[in-house]
Design a protein around this motif. Structure first.
Motif, PDB file in Angstrom:
ATOM      1  N   PHE A 166      58.468  31.654  68.076  1.00  0.00           N
ATOM      2  CA  PHE A 166      58.487  32.276  66.754  1.00  0.00           C
ATOM      3  C   PHE A 166      57.105  32.099  66.125  1.00  0.00           C
ATOM      4  N   PHE A 167      56.298  33.174  66.119  1.00  0.00           N
ATOM      5  CA  PHE A 167      55.008  33.149  65.432  1.00  0.00           C
ATOM      6  C   PHE A 167      55.265  33.420  63.950  1.00  0.00           C
ATOM      7  N   HIS A 168      54.757  32.570  63.072  1.00  0.00           N
ATOM      8  CA  HIS A 168      55.148  32.683  61.657  1.00  0.00           C
ATOM      9  C   HIS A 168      53.997  32.360  60.710  1.00  0.00           C
ATOM     10  N   TYR A 169      54.216  32.760  59.459  1.00  0.00           N
ATOM     11  CA  TYR A 169      53.281  32.446  58.373  1.00  0.00           C
ATOM     12  C   TYR A 169      54.042  31.598  57.347  1.00  0.00           C
ATOM     13  N   GLY A 170      54.795  30.627  57.849  1.00  0.00           N
ATOM     14  CA  GLY A 170      55.618  29.769  57.001  1.00  0.00           C
ATOM     15  C   GLY A 170      57.052  29.733  57.509  1.00  0.00           C
TER      16      GLY A 170
END
Length: 451
Positions: free
Chosen positions: A420-424
């Protein structure tokens, strides 16, 4: 008329009979007529909606009055205040008791066997049961014993699912293992709509045409859109059941309220916490990759996700990449095609959707970018899975569990990475990982996972 109307609710104008024949059956007390719209409560008898925004007025040519009609189920034919829903009230249509209906030589895993036994008991006792099975556990095979129990005692069964493609997949599979049973497959445009089959495979929308028809109601993918949020479809399931009947739900991701009911002992359930190949579910890895949307607007991908894709291409490992929006997916596609021009993308409105999925199955596409349209129903033996922008609200806990469930499904390739690539981090991401870890823990505790 009995075969067409038994267990159904059809508009009078839908009946393929002359009015004279209909009136004859009415005089014998064989037909039940109900008003389509209840004006005093402003509710639709067919779909159950009571939301005033779904009703509109029109000048009715049939009765000459200005009447309300229901827009919620308009695709099934217009139903208004003077419309009549017709059902069969005469002698029951008795279905035969089929001796040894199941012709299947496969074997169930230990987890499947336990669930299969409970399904058969629920069918026998007209009880309710939730089968909470991880993605890739083999839910269809778990139904075989219950369906066989019903067929051997002359009961009528419905397997309902929110999606047409599941109906098209299930019908031939069930026909193969129950060769002596007549099966109808019902979906929009289906030719089987007038069949009074003992085993019906239908989309949940098609249940709006049924009324007290089935002694066994099985609802597959109960967490899937649109069934999970549409009370009309839930009403249709209840209306299509006989007053005394069994109700069996299948899902990999029950809603939080149901999970709580299971923990408190308020809902009968059985879990299948492990896949048949006895390997644990892949646990998602969370990787922060910054303001990825800003990077995409500049025609770039964060380096860590580009390296992820390069590593899969170098290893010859197929991959599914999920994106929250079509626009973001297409921008990502243009960037990844610099690595390999055969990378493709797919979404719900893509006219080549089916062809691309087939090419992906045939290993002609190394990496396939997709929206949540492929979060379920697709099994590719040896893939890794990634989500770009996993923090987006479209990625619910249920959706993320299903997405993670695309990896490691095959006995030949029982492992696979989920990233899961995420920004938070979000509660949905954390909840999905907790649910997967919980199932792996339970699978080990029950001796269903080898390591």
């Amino acid at each position: 008329m009995q075969k067409i109307l038994f267990g159904k609710q059809l508009l009078l104008e839908e009946l393929p009979f002359p009015l004279e024949e209909i009136r004859q059956h009415e005089q014998h007390g064989y037909l039940l007529f109900r008003k389509g719209i209840k004006r005093e409560l402003l509710s639709c008898v067919r779909c159950g909606t009571t939301d005033a925004s779904w009703f509109a007025e029109f000048p009715c040519a049939r009765c000459g009055k200005v009447e309300f009609y229901c827009r919620k189920c308009l695709m099934m034919g217009r139903i208004s205040e003077c419309s009549q829903l017709v059902s069969w009230a005469g002698p029951d249509l008795n279905f035969r008791q089929i001796a040894d209906p199941l012709q299947w030589s496969g074997k169930l895993s230990t987890g499947q066997q336990a669930a299969s036994q409970q399904v058969a008991e629920a069918v026998e006792n007209s009880a309710e049961l939730l089968v909470w099975a991880v993605a890739g556990a083999g839910k269809t095979e778990v139904l075989f014993a219950g369906i066989a129990e019903a067929l051997s005692t002359g009961k009528r069964i419905c397997v309902a699912t929110p999606r047409t493609d599941v109906v098209l997949e299930l019908a031939p599979r069930l026909q193969k293992v129950f060769p002596d049973c007549k099966i109808a497959a019902l979906y929009g445009g289906s030719e089987d709509r007038h069949e009074a089959a003992q085993l019906t495979i239908a989309t949940t929308h098609q249940l709006l045409r049924f009324y007290r028809a089935f002694e066994v109601m099985i609802v597959d993918e109960v967490d899937a859109f649109p069934y999970s949020i549409d009370q009309t479809l839930q009403y249709a399931v209840e209306q299509a059941r006989k007053p005394k009947s069994s109700l069996i739900y299948l899902t990999a991701t029950p809603k939080k309220q149901w999970q709580q009911q299971c923990r408190l002992g308020k809902r009968a359930f059985i879990t299948i916490p492990a896949r048949y190949h006895r390997h644990p579910l892949p646990v998602p890895q969370f990787i922060w990759f910054g303001n990825w949307e800003k990077q995409l607007s500049k025609g770039k991908l964060p380096a860590i996700s580009s390296k992820w894709a390069e590593a899969r291409l170098a290893a010859g490992k197929q991959a599914l990449i999920f994106a929250p929006k079509i626009a973001a997916m297409e921008k990502t596609l243009r960037i990844l095609r610099r690595m390999d021009p055969s990378i493709e993308s797919v979404h719900a409105e893509d006219p080549d959707r089916k062809a691309k999925v087939i090419k992906f199955r045939n290993k002609e596409i190394p990496i396939l970018l997709t929206t949540t349209i492929l979060e379920r129903g697709v099994t590719i033996p040896n893939i890794d899975v990634a989500v770009i922008g996993a923090e987006d609200r479209i990625f619910t806990e249920s959706a993320l569990v299903q997405i993670a469930g695309r990896a490691g499904r095959s006995a030949e390739f029982p492992t696979g990475t989920v990233t899961f690539f995420h920004y938070g981090k979000t509660e949905a991401m954390l909840g999905a990982r907790r649910q997967i870890l919980m199932m792996n823990k339970e699978g080990r505790k029950k001796g269903l996972i080898d390591r």
